[in-house]
Motif scaffolding. Structure first.
Motif, mmCIF file in Angstrom:
data_model
loop_
_atom_site.group_PDB
_atom_site.id
_atom_site.type_symbol
_atom_site.label_atom_id
_atom_site.label_comp_id
_atom_site.label_asym_id
_atom_site.label_seq_id
_atom_site.Cartn_x
_atom_site.Cartn_y
_atom_site.Cartn_z
ATOM 1 N N ALA A 34 0.889 -1.182 -0.030
ATOM 2 C CA ALA A 34 0.142 0.083 -0.117
ATOM 3 C C ALA A 34 0.812 1.312 0.200
ATOM 4 N N ILE A 35 2.187 1.222 0.703
ATOM 5 C CA ILE A 35 2.847 2.383 0.846
ATOM 6 C C ILE A 35 3.264 2.632 -0.598
ATOM 7 N N GLY A 36 3.990 1.695 -1.224
ATOM 8 C CA GLY A 36 4.687 1.458 -2.312
ATOM 9 C C GLY A 36 3.621 2.197 -3.493
ATOM 10 N N SER A 37 2.454 1.683 -3.553
ATOM 11 C CA SER A 37 1.498 2.152 -4.380
ATOM 12 C C SER A 37 1.166 3.471 -4.202
ATOM 13 N N ALA A 38 0.698 3.768 -2.989
ATOM 14 C CA ALA A 38 0.291 5.357 -2.747
ATOM 15 C C ALA A 38 1.556 6.120 -3.172
ATOM 16 N N LYS A 39 2.699 5.837 -2.947
ATOM 17 C CA LYS A 39 3.676 6.666 -3.537
ATOM 18 C C LYS A 39 3.737 6.885 -5.187
ATOM 19 N N LYS A 40 3.546 5.701 -5.724
ATOM 20 C CA LYS A 40 3.401 5.702 -7.357
ATOM 21 C C LYS A 40 2.177 6.603 -7.778
ATOM 22 N N ALA A 41 1.169 6.507 -6.687
ATOM 23 C CA ALA A 41 -0.132 7.232 -7.323
ATOM 24 C C ALA A 41 0.405 8.812 -6.981
ATOM 25 N N GLN A 86 -2.575 -3.126 -6.963
ATOM 26 C CA GLN A 86 -1.984 -1.916 -6.175
ATOM 27 C C GLN A 86 -3.107 -0.960 -5.482
ATOM 28 N N LEU A 87 -4.108 -0.876 -6.285
ATOM 29 C CA LEU A 87 -5.475 -0.272 -5.847
ATOM 30 C C LEU A 87 -6.045 -0.950 -4.689
ATOM 31 N N LYS A 88 -6.056 -1.962 -5.037
ATOM 32 C CA LYS A 88 -6.628 -3.130 -3.776
ATOM 33 C C LYS A 88 -5.770 -2.917 -2.356
ATOM 34 N N ALA A 89 -4.517 -2.927 -2.598
ATOM 35 C CA ALA A 89 -3.541 -2.615 -1.563
ATOM 36 C C ALA A 89 -3.932 -1.388 -0.780
ATOM 37 N N ILE A 90 -4.013 -0.174 -1.448
ATOM 38 C CA ILE A 90 -4.214 0.853 -1.058
ATOM 39 C C ILE A 90 -5.567 0.872 -0.145
ATOM 40 N N ALA A 91 -6.581 0.375 -0.812
ATOM 41 C CA ALA A 91 -7.973 0.406 -0.250
ATOM 42 C C ALA A 91 -8.132 -0.390 0.964
#
Length: 120
Positions: free
Chosen positions: A49-56, A68-73
């Motif tokens: 989630a952290i990596g995905s949010a940084k990419k977002a 990646q969206l699922k990890a953040i959510a």
């Protein structure tokens, strides 16, 4: 426990709000800033989630995969970092007001109304 309907609704909101450059969707404003705040304050727990949010934040949510969206959510839901709507007036909570809504347990408008009544 996070239900699939709740998870899918948040994933859909992330996708739709990211596409809303004109802020047509209620509550869409402030999404990138909210994700940045979650990162800066170390509120996300899961490394994916952290990596995905940084990419977002850097590249935009539209470039994230479904995983990646699922990890953040999932991280947002599991760690009480998301409130869909105000429990009092049922208005959608804008991303830009998410932190105060989570802290106060209601939207900014209801907080203001409550303070106004208390001052009378």
């Amino acid at each position: 426990m996070v239900y699939n309907t709740e998870l899918n609704a948040l994933i859909d909101r992330l996708k739709n709000d990211d596409k809303d450059s004109e802020n047509v969707n209620p509550g869409s404003w402030g999404l990138t800033e909210y994700l940045k705040t979650l990162i800066d304050n170390n509120q996300l727990q899961d490394s994916a989630a952290i990596g995905s949010a940084k990419k977002a934040v850097t590249d935009g949510i539209s470039l994230l995969s479904d995983a990646q969206l699922k990890a953040i959510a999932l991280d947002m839901l599991n760690n009480d970092l998301y409130m869909k709507e105000c429990p009092n007036c049922f208005e959608i909570i804008a991303w830009g007001e998410m932190r105060i809504a989570l802290f106060e347990g209601q939207c900014y408008h209801c907080v203001y109304q409550q303070e106004k009544i208390e001052q009378e």
